[in-house]
Enzyme design. Structure first.
Site, PDB file in Angstrom:
ATOM      1  N   THR A 115      62.243  21.049  77.038  1.00  0.00           N
ATOM      2  CA  THR A 115      63.453  20.220  77.027  1.00  0.00           C
ATOM      3  C   THR A 115      63.293  18.981  76.138  1.00  0.00           C
ATOM      4  O   THR A 115      62.166  18.509  75.932  1.00  0.00           O
ATOM      5  CB  THR A 115      63.747  19.772  78.479  1.00  0.00           C
ATOM      6  N   ASP A 116      64.420  18.445  75.700  1.00  0.00           N
ATOM      7  CA  ASP A 116      64.381  17.183  74.934  1.00  0.00           C
ATOM      8  C   ASP A 116      64.095  15.992  75.844  1.00  0.00           C
ATOM      9  O   ASP A 116      63.793  14.895  75.361  1.00  0.00           O
ATOM     10  CB  ASP A 116      65.693  16.967  74.166  1.00  0.00           C
ATOM     11  N   GLU A 117      64.191  16.196  77.173  1.00  0.00           N
ATOM     12  CA  GLU A 117      64.002  15.058  78.093  1.00  0.00           C
ATOM     13  C   GLU A 117      62.575  14.524  78.064  1.00  0.00           C
ATOM     14  O   GLU A 117      62.325  13.413  78.519  1.00  0.00           O
ATOM     15  CB  GLU A 117      64.397  15.450  79.527  1.00  0.00           C
ATOM     16  N   TYR A 168      61.263  15.409  86.872  1.00  0.00           N
ATOM     17  CA  TYR A 168      61.507  16.666  86.141  1.00  0.00           C
ATOM     18  C   TYR A 168      60.920  16.596  84.739  1.00  0.00           C
ATOM     19  O   TYR A 168      60.129  17.461  84.333  1.00  0.00           O
ATOM     20  CB  TYR A 168      63.013  16.962  86.073  1.00  0.00           C
ATOM     21  N   LYS A 205      57.795  18.671  82.950  1.00  0.00           N
ATOM     22  CA  LYS A 205      57.945  19.494  81.739  1.00  0.00           C
ATOM     23  C   LYS A 205      57.000  18.980  80.643  1.00  0.00           C
ATOM     24  O   LYS A 205      56.401  19.765  79.915  1.00  0.00           O
ATOM     25  CB  LYS A 205      59.396  19.477  81.248  1.00  0.00           C
ATOM     26  N   LYS A 207      75.035  21.282  88.008  1.00  0.00           N
ATOM     27  CA  LYS A 207      74.939  20.574  86.729  1.00  0.00           C
ATOM     28  C   LYS A 207      76.339  20.114  86.311  1.00  0.00           C
ATOM     29  O   LYS A 207      77.355  20.708  86.717  1.00  0.00           O
ATOM     30  CB  LYS A 207      74.337  21.493  85.660  1.00  0.00           C
TER      31      LYS A 207
HETATM   32  P1  NAD Z   1      67.595  27.436  86.197  1.00  0.00           P
HETATM   33  O1  NAD Z   1      67.229  26.455  87.255  1.00  0.00           O
HETATM   34  O2  NAD Z   1      69.006  27.890  86.079  1.00  0.00           O
HETATM   35  O3  NAD Z   1      66.717  28.763  86.377  1.00  0.00           O
HETATM   36  C1  NAD Z   1      65.346  28.723  86.667  1.00  0.00           C
HETATM   37  C2  NAD Z   1      64.894  30.126  87.039  1.00  0.00           C
HETATM   38  O4  NAD Z   1      63.479  30.098  87.279  1.00  0.00           O
HETATM   39  C3  NAD Z   1      65.563  30.670  88.302  1.00  0.00           C
HETATM   40  O5  NAD Z   1      65.955  31.996  88.117  1.00  0.00           O
HETATM   41  C4  NAD Z   1      64.451  30.563  89.352  1.00  0.00           C
HETATM   42  O6  NAD Z   1      64.557  31.531  90.383  1.00  0.00           O
HETATM   43  C5  NAD Z   1      63.213  30.788  88.497  1.00  0.00           C
HETATM   44  N1  NAD Z   1      62.000  30.205  89.100  1.00  0.00           N
HETATM   45  C6  NAD Z   1      61.853  28.953  89.614  1.00  0.00           C
HETATM   46  N2  NAD Z   1      60.615  28.803  90.091  1.00  0.00           N
HETATM   47  C7  NAD Z   1      59.949  29.960  89.850  1.00  0.00           C
HETATM   48  C8  NAD Z   1      58.618  30.406  90.081  1.00  0.00           C
HETATM   49  N3  NAD Z   1      57.713  29.620  90.690  1.00  0.00           N
HETATM   50  N4  NAD Z   1      58.279  31.661  89.697  1.00  0.00           N
HETATM   51  C9  NAD Z   1      59.187  32.482  89.088  1.00  0.00           C
HETATM   52  N5  NAD Z   1      60.455  32.117  88.864  1.00  0.00           N
HETATM   53  C10 NAD Z   1      60.831  30.868  89.223  1.00  0.00           C
HETATM   54  O7  NAD Z   1      67.064  26.807  84.840  1.00  0.00           O
HETATM   55  P2  NAD Z   1      67.690  26.865  83.370  1.00  0.00           P
HETATM   56  O8  NAD Z   1      68.683  25.787  83.240  1.00  0.00           O
HETATM   57  O9  NAD Z   1      68.042  28.261  83.062  1.00  0.00           O
HETATM   58  O10 NAD Z   1      66.409  26.427  82.531  1.00  0.00           O
HETATM   59  C11 NAD Z   1      65.462  27.395  82.096  1.00  0.00           C
HETATM   60  C12 NAD Z   1      64.365  26.692  81.320  1.00  0.00           C
HETATM   61  O11 NAD Z   1      64.927  26.015  80.196  1.00  0.00           O
HETATM   62  C13 NAD Z   1      63.632  25.637  82.131  1.00  0.00           C
HETATM   63  O12 NAD Z   1      62.269  25.696  81.784  1.00  0.00           O
HETATM   64  C14 NAD Z   1      64.245  24.315  81.663  1.00  0.00           C
HETATM   65  O13 NAD Z   1      63.320  23.261  81.768  1.00  0.00           O
HETATM   66  C15 NAD Z   1      64.556  24.639  80.219  1.00  0.00           C
HETATM   67  N6  NAD Z   1      65.686  23.899  79.636  1.00  0.00           N
HETATM   68  C16 NAD Z   1      66.903  23.873  80.264  1.00  0.00           C
HETATM   69  C17 NAD Z   1      67.974  23.226  79.645  1.00  0.00           C
HETATM   70  C18 NAD Z   1      69.344  23.177  80.282  1.00  0.00           C
HETATM   71  O14 NAD Z   1      70.241  22.486  79.775  1.00  0.00           O
HETATM   72  N7  NAD Z   1      69.599  23.912  81.359  1.00  0.00           N
HETATM   73  C19 NAD Z   1      67.785  22.593  78.415  1.00  0.00           C
HETATM   74  C20 NAD Z   1      66.523  22.626  77.813  1.00  0.00           C
HETATM   75  C21 NAD Z   1      65.479  23.296  78.420  1.00  0.00           C
HETATM   76  O1  DAU Z   2      68.524  17.662  78.086  1.00  0.00           O
HETATM   77  C1  DAU Z   2      68.124  18.905  78.601  1.00  0.00           C
HETATM   78  C2  DAU Z   2      68.243  18.900  80.097  1.00  0.00           C
HETATM   79  O2  DAU Z   2      69.641  18.966  80.393  1.00  0.00           O
HETATM   80  C3  DAU Z   2      67.505  20.046  80.758  1.00  0.00           C
HETATM   81  O3  DAU Z   2      66.129  19.920  80.511  1.00  0.00           O
HETATM   82  C4  DAU Z   2      67.771  20.070  82.267  1.00  0.00           C
HETATM   83  O4  DAU Z   2      67.154  21.197  82.857  1.00  0.00           O
HETATM   84  C5  DAU Z   2      69.263  20.151  82.482  1.00  0.00           C
HETATM   85  O5  DAU Z   2      69.561  20.118  83.859  1.00  0.00           O
HETATM   86  C6  DAU Z   2      69.979  19.008  81.765  1.00  0.00           C
HETATM   87  O6  DAU Z   2      69.648  17.739  82.378  1.00  0.00           O
HETATM   88  P1  DAU Z   2      70.749  16.595  82.622  1.00  0.00           P
HETATM   89  O7  DAU Z   2      70.268  15.697  83.681  1.00  0.00           O
HETATM   90  O8  DAU Z   2      71.161  15.976  81.329  1.00  0.00           O
HETATM   91  O9  DAU Z   2      71.980  17.531  83.127  1.00  0.00           O
HETATM   92  P2  DAU Z   2      73.072  17.310  84.285  1.00  0.00           P
HETATM   93  O10 DAU Z   2      74.098  18.374  84.084  1.00  0.00           O
HETATM   94  O11 DAU Z   2      72.458  17.160  85.611  1.00  0.00           O
HETATM   95  O12 DAU Z   2      73.721  15.917  83.869  1.00  0.00           O
HETATM   96  C7  DAU Z   2      74.347  15.720  82.606  1.00  0.00           C
HETATM   97  C8  DAU Z   2      74.792  14.277  82.545  1.00  0.00           C
HETATM   98  O13 DAU Z   2      75.882  14.097  83.458  1.00  0.00           O
HETATM   99  C9  DAU Z   2      73.726  13.280  82.977  1.00  0.00           C
HETATM  100  O14 DAU Z   2      73.865  12.103  82.196  1.00  0.00           O
HETATM  101  C10 DAU Z   2      74.068  12.982  84.439  1.00  0.00           C
HETATM  102  C11 DAU Z   2      75.570  13.112  84.465  1.00  0.00           C
HETATM  103  N1  DAU Z   2      76.157  13.624  85.724  1.00  0.00           N
HETATM  104  C12 DAU Z   2      75.635  14.738  86.288  1.00  0.00           C
HETATM  105  C13 DAU Z   2      76.157  15.256  87.453  1.00  0.00           C
HETATM  106  C14 DAU Z   2      75.554  16.479  88.105  1.00  0.00           C
HETATM  107  C15 DAU Z   2      77.273  12.989  86.283  1.00  0.00           C
HETATM  108  O15 DAU Z   2      77.763  11.961  85.743  1.00  0.00           O
HETATM  109  N2  DAU Z   2      77.797  13.503  87.434  1.00  0.00           N
HETATM  110  C16 DAU Z   2      77.277  14.605  88.047  1.00  0.00           C
HETATM  111  O16 DAU Z   2      77.805  15.014  89.127  1.00  0.00           O
END
Ligand code: NAD
Ligand code: DAU
Length: 365
Positions: free
Chosen positions: A132-134, A158, A162, A197
């Site tokens: 992630t970019d975080e 988180y 990562k 999210k």
């Molecule tokens: P998600 O939470 O939707 O899915 C995570 C999956 O991993 C689920 O299916 C869960 O059952 C599985 N899992 C969790 N713990 C496990 C374990 N111990 N063993 C096997 N499986 C397990 O997550 P996502 O949003 O799809 O993110 C996927 C990856 O991409 C993560 O590594 C996250 O850090 C990264 N990422 C997410 C975003 C985003 O915006 N969602 C952005 C950048 C990077």
């Molecule tokens: O940047 C990549 C990351 O993006 C991933 O690594 C994470 O797995 C993914 O969950 C996401 O993280 P964020 O914290 O940015 O996503 P989230 O959707 O939780 O929140 C997006 C923005 O919106 C953040 O600034 C918090 C805000 N927010 C979120 C929720 C859930 C609100 O204002 N209200 C809300 O109810």
């Protein structure tokens, strides 16, 4: 065959679906099925012989090694993680367990398996770590976007977990020569996004007539990428990326949260109008800010474009409209996910928090 971890989650299931349809890849999908894992995401490929699902935990090193020895994949694409920042604030332990220890355990299994390979099998093997970019922390308004050389400065449990996993992956390349690749991506959105999210939560709450919670002043900036573009970028990194390198992935779509929520409300007003005179914008509610909330993320995706020729296909306007339409067409999926224990937990934790600050007036936070 590719071993995918976390392939029943949001990005993982999109990766599995698009890899089967667009890339004709065989996939061994290993997922623990936590609250975020959902086999309904994979219903359309449940009879596809190229997709094998295994219910397992990446922390189970012996099981992971046995799966590698049995199926002999040419690559591992590692998505499995705890992914929600708010949850990491409420309970960080599971984030350290899965994201740090789980990645370590998987790296150990991969190292053992890869060491036993020979010739072309050994040369082509790749371990792609999806991050992630975080990990780069928070940008000021005039700072340049994150590049691959930006120093790590994670701010939440988180992002710290990562970052730790990224460092472990890096060390396995430098110490053992394991051919690793790391991608650091910005915020994804699209089908099968769990409604904890921001984007899917706002769509679900809007349609249910509930508050649309904005943390703080809503001026935090995220850089949004359509999930299908992220999956295509991962395939490109897997095919052409240079072992040991990291690649930033992003959509060049910086948006303030409030603007994203306004856009969602406006599209819903058009596609699914509520009662006459009601705009979904009226449901916007300012709530207590997330502790340690990062102000701005922005990704410089120049390296992956220059070196691997990848650019996103979707703009934010096209991707977000497709996404809203998908949620309107898949209300049964949303209802099913919301009927789970996790959503009850979420509702309980958040209603307690929000009731303290609940107001429709910005500034009263
Ligand atoms: P998600 O939470 O939707 O899915 C995570 C999956 O991993 C689920 O299916 C869960 O059952 C599985 N899992 C969790 N713990 C496990 C374990 N111990 N063993 C096997 N499986 C397990 O997550 P996502 O949003 O799809 O993110 C996927 C990856 O991409 C993560 O590594 C996250 O850090 C990264 N990422 C997410 C975003 C985003 O915006 N969602 C952005 C950048 C990077
Ligand atoms: O940047 C990549 C990351 O993006 C991933 O690594 C994470 O797995 C993914 O969950 C996401 O993280 P964020 O914290 O940015 O996503 P989230 O959707 O939780 O929140 C997006 C923005 O919106 C953040 O600034 C918090 C805000 N927010 C979120 C929720 C859930 C609100 O204002 N209200 C809300 O109810």
């Amino acid at each position: 065959m590719i071993l995918v971890t976390g392939g029943a989650g949001f990005i993982g299931s999109n990766f599995v679906l698009t890899s089967l349809t667009q890339a004709d890849e065989s996939i061994l999908n290993v997922d623990k099925l936590t609250y975020a894992g959902n086999l309904n995401n994979l219903q359309s490929v449940s009879h596809d012989a190229r997709h094998i699902f295994v219910h397992a935990d990446i922390c189970d090193n012996e099981r992971m090694l046995a799966l590698l020895m049995e199926h002999k994949p040419s690559a591992i694409v590692h998505f499995a993680a705890e992914s929600h920042v708010d949850r990491s604030i409420l309970g960080p332990a599971e984030f350290v367990r899965t994201n740090v220890n789980g990645t370590f355990s998987l790296l150990e299994a991969a190292r053992s398996y890869w060491s036993g390979l020979a010739g072309a099998d050994k040369a082509v093997f790749r371990f792609l770590h999806v991050s992630t970019d975080e990990v780069y922390g928070s940008l000021g308004p005039n700072d340049a976007p994150f590049s691959e050389t930006t120093a790590y400065a994670p701010n939440s449990p988180y992002s710290a977990s990562k970052a730790a996993s990224d460092h472990l992956v890096r060390s396995y390349f430098h110490t053992y020569g394991l051919p690793t690749l790391t991608s650091n991506c910005s915020n994804n959105y699209g089908p099968y996004h769990f409604p904890e999210k921001l984007i899917p939560l706002v769509i679900a709450n809007a349609l249910a007539g509930k508050d649309l919670p904005i943390y703080g002043d809503g001026q935090q900036i995220r850089d949004w990428l359509y999930v299908g573009d992220h999956c295509a970028a991962i395939r490109r990194v897997l095919k052409d990326g240079k072992p040991g390198e990291t690649y930033n992935i992003g959509g060049w779509n910086e948006k303030a949260n409030l603007d994203v929520v306004h856009t969602l409300c406006d599209i819903l007003d058009e596609l699914k109008p509520a009662d006459a005179g009601h705009s979904y914008r009226q449901q916007i509610t300012y709530v207590t800010d997330r502790p340690g909330h990062d102000r701005r993320y922005a990704i410089d995706a120049g390296k992956i474009e220059r070196e691997l020729g990848w650019r996103p296909a979707e703009t934010f306007d096209t991707g977000i409209r497709k996404t809203v339409q998908w949620y309107l067409d898949n209300q049964a999926w949303v209802r099913d996910v919301q009927s789970g224990e996790y959503m009850k937990w979420l509702e309980k934790n958040y209603s307690q928090r929000d009731s303290a600050a609940n107001t429709n007036q910005q500034g009263a936070i």
